[in-house]
Enzyme design. Structure first.
Site, PDB file in Angstrom:
ATOM      1  N   CYS A  75       0.669  -1.181   0.113  1.00  0.00           N
ATOM      2  CA  CYS A  75      -0.176   0.183   0.367  1.00  0.00           C
ATOM      3  C   CYS A  75       0.957   0.763  -0.367  1.00  0.00           C
ATOM      4  O   CYS A  75       1.604   1.204   0.633  1.00  0.00           O
ATOM      5  CB  CYS A  75      -1.251  -0.228   0.679  1.00  0.00           C
ATOM      6  N   MET A 112      -7.994   0.054   1.108  1.00  0.00           N
ATOM      7  CA  MET A 112      -7.152  -0.733   1.708  1.00  0.00           C
ATOM      8  C   MET A 112      -7.339   0.328   4.021  1.00  0.00           C
ATOM      9  O   MET A 112      -7.715   0.183   4.748  1.00  0.00           O
ATOM     10  CB  MET A 112      -5.597  -0.783   1.143  1.00  0.00           C
ATOM     11  N   ASP A 127     -10.572  -6.686  22.108  1.00  0.00           N
ATOM     12  CA  ASP A 127      -9.875  -7.025  23.324  1.00  0.00           C
ATOM     13  C   ASP A 127     -10.395  -6.234  24.000  1.00  0.00           C
ATOM     14  O   ASP A 127     -10.195  -6.437  25.504  1.00  0.00           O
ATOM     15  CB  ASP A 127      -8.636  -6.274  22.312  1.00  0.00           C
TER      16      ASP A 127
END
Length: 265
Positions: A75, A112, A127
């Site tokens: 990228c 992206m 998390d």
């Protein structure tokens, strides 16, 4: 069709975008994380051990978008002009819808970056909640739309064309069928600031009459949207990306977008 990240020798390489024109580009991606009902309730109540779950996940998504080129090998680094993360708690489906929108003025797209933002947001939600729920599942991460560049605008097509949409049938506990056809509702510009989320799925059975006006009344009654706070005092609407009026009849699968007359970048 050739892959642009593969050269004539079959080797992976970074695409040369030096000759491309600088254009305004944007991309929106979404994802969903499912969790146990009691976990979701603890999140809503602000009672999870790690503190403010949504704020932490939002910051993680924004940071990840800015670091995408460090995470995805081929990228290009991009100067992002905007990153937004919207999270919609869905008690019915038992999870959280995540939507990320990224914008830039550059020579390559930001798909992206949007995907990375959604992924990092979902991972951070995991998390923050894993102390009480390790059975969470992250999925349905995808690009929904992009604008700018040589290929222009693109939007994910509905599985069923709105004009021929047939309500999906599911069986309830008693064995009878019930309709679960949805309307996809999106908010842009200042309208998003006064909505519970940037994107909502609304069951058509909750909308009466089945018009834009009826949908608007439904959103207000549910507490999903407060159009009275718009500074301009006006609200525009588009159905399936075409401008329309409040008496427009809706069909299952329609995408309805609300926005003020002028939206900022």
């Amino acid at each position: 069709m050739s892959l642009t990240h593969i050269n004539h020798r079959g080797e992976a390489h970074m695409v040369d975008v030096g000759d491309k024109s600088v254009t305004s580009r944007s991309a929106t991606a979404t994802g969903f994380i499912t969790m146990q009902p009691n976990t979701l309730q603890l999140l809503v109540d602000g009672a999870l051990p790690k503190g403010d779950v949504l704020a932490t996940a939002r910051i993680a998504g924004i940071q990840a978008a800015k670091r995408t080129s460090d995470l995805i090998p081929l990228c290009h680094p991009l100067p992002l002009t905007h990153v937004s993360i919207d999270m919609d708690i869905d008690m019915t489906k038992g999870g959280i819808h995540v939507m990320a929108t990224c914008r830039t003025d550059g020579k390559t797209g930001v798909e992206m970056e949007a995907l990375t933002a959604v992924s990092a947001t979902c991972l951070t939600l995991f998390d923050m909640c894993k102390a009480v729920d390790r059975r969470m599942v992250i999925g349905d991460i995808r690009v929904n739309e992009k604008t700018g560049g040589k290929s222009g605008s693109w939007s994910r097509e509905d599985t069923v064309a709105p004009g021929n949409a047939v309500p999906e049938e599911k069986e309830d506990a008693a064995g009878s069928s019930m309709s679960t056809a949805l309307l996809c509702v999106r908010f842009f510009g200042e309208a998003r600031d006064h909505a519970r989320a940037g994107m909502l799925d609304i069951n058509i059975e909750a909308v009466e009459p089945l018009t834009v006006a009826g949908l608007k009344a439904c959103l207000i009654a549910r507490g999903d949207f407060d159009p009275s706070r718009l500074q301009a005092g006006r609200l525009m609407v588009a159905v399936n990306q075409k401008m329309t009026s409040e008496d427009h009849l809706l069909s299952p699968g329609d995408e309805v977008a609300f926005f003020p007359p002028v939206t900022g970048g």
